[in-house]
Design an enzyme around this catalytic site. Sequence first.
Site, PDB file in Angstrom:
ATOM      1  N   ILE A  13      12.444 -15.879  -8.560  1.00  0.00           N
ATOM      2  CA  ILE A  13      11.347 -15.965  -7.599  1.00  0.00           C
ATOM      3  C   ILE A  13      10.065 -15.367  -8.160  1.00  0.00           C
ATOM      4  O   ILE A  13       8.966 -15.869  -7.911  1.00  0.00           O
ATOM      5  CB  ILE A  13      11.731 -15.295  -6.252  1.00  0.00           C
ATOM      6  N   LYS A  92      10.669 -11.394   1.029  1.00  0.00           N
ATOM      7  CA  LYS A  92      11.584 -11.529   2.157  1.00  0.00           C
ATOM      8  C   LYS A  92      13.021 -11.590   1.645  1.00  0.00           C
ATOM      9  O   LYS A  92      13.253 -12.098   0.543  1.00  0.00           O
ATOM     10  CB  LYS A  92      11.229 -12.746   3.013  1.00  0.00           C
ATOM     11  N   ASP A 170      19.336 -16.023   3.773  1.00  0.00           N
ATOM     12  CA  ASP A 170      18.269 -15.780   2.811  1.00  0.00           C
ATOM     13  C   ASP A 170      17.230 -16.894   2.873  1.00  0.00           C
ATOM     14  O   ASP A 170      16.035 -16.617   3.003  1.00  0.00           O
ATOM     15  CB  ASP A 170      18.836 -15.625   1.395  1.00  0.00           C
TER      16      ASP A 170
END
Length: 310
Positions: A13, A92, A170
């Site tokens: 990510i 997040k 997730d």
Amino acid sequence: MTTRIALIGFGKIARDQHQPALAAHEGFDLVATVDPQLTADATSTPASFTDFDALLASDVEVDAVALCVPPQHRFAVACQAIEAGLHVLLEKPPGITLSEVADLEQRAATAGTVLYASWHSRHAPAIEAAREWLLPQTVTAVEIDWCEDVKVFHPGQAWIWEPGGLGVFDPGINALSIATHILLRPFALREATLDVPGNCATPIAARLAFVDTNGAPVDAIMDWRHEGPPRWQIRVVTDAGELRLEEGGGRLSIDGDVRIDEDKDEYGGVYDRFASLIQEQRSEVDLRPFTHVADAFMLGRRRTVEDFHE
């Protein structure tokens, strides 16, 4: 004034989303990366470290950090960063428990630093237009369909199956971050079913039944066993017509009429927001999406399904 920022955690990510967004943002200067398993990509930044302590002990000047480590490790690193006087962006989900995120919020307030619990899906191109269209409408039903292939989108990420890894939530929390932003009336969970592989601690699929404060149903299906193109869509039925968000918020249609269909640049929006919060010297920690996930773990009936093997 440019904010000097470090990426803590340099996995998929961070490389795919955070690094390009920072490279294109005039308000930030990426000065360092931290990851225990350095890759060749990490050397493209001015300074690379194998642990956060080494960065803090170095002569590299940093104003802020973006935490891209797995959520199980986020709290300890965030505490260190806040104690060092740094502004903190949380990927997040913001943590593994509501209590630890509340603790971080208090620590940041005491230290006078900015804490930003980011929800990248809220920055998809169609989200604000959807919210604006829905504001005057009466919502009668909502359907969330958030299904993808875990082997495609989360390869080799064993932490997602461990306690605190959230499993299918997730990605599913992205849908909840959108829903809590665009829907005027709050909604609460009434029942849930969680499909948990026999060799995992977190669910591979979930069915959630919410009800808003006016009695309208908000139903969600999240499934990591989906094959083929992902389905990231939200359907909202109102007294004035039907709104559809597809492609994770990249496409908006009203009664079949496509109003927005754009490539997503969510992380540019994330860093725009972080820059504004730093300038205003205020934190932003919206825990509603995370609270809905916690409720699902609290109320959900767990069904054991076949073991997961990548």
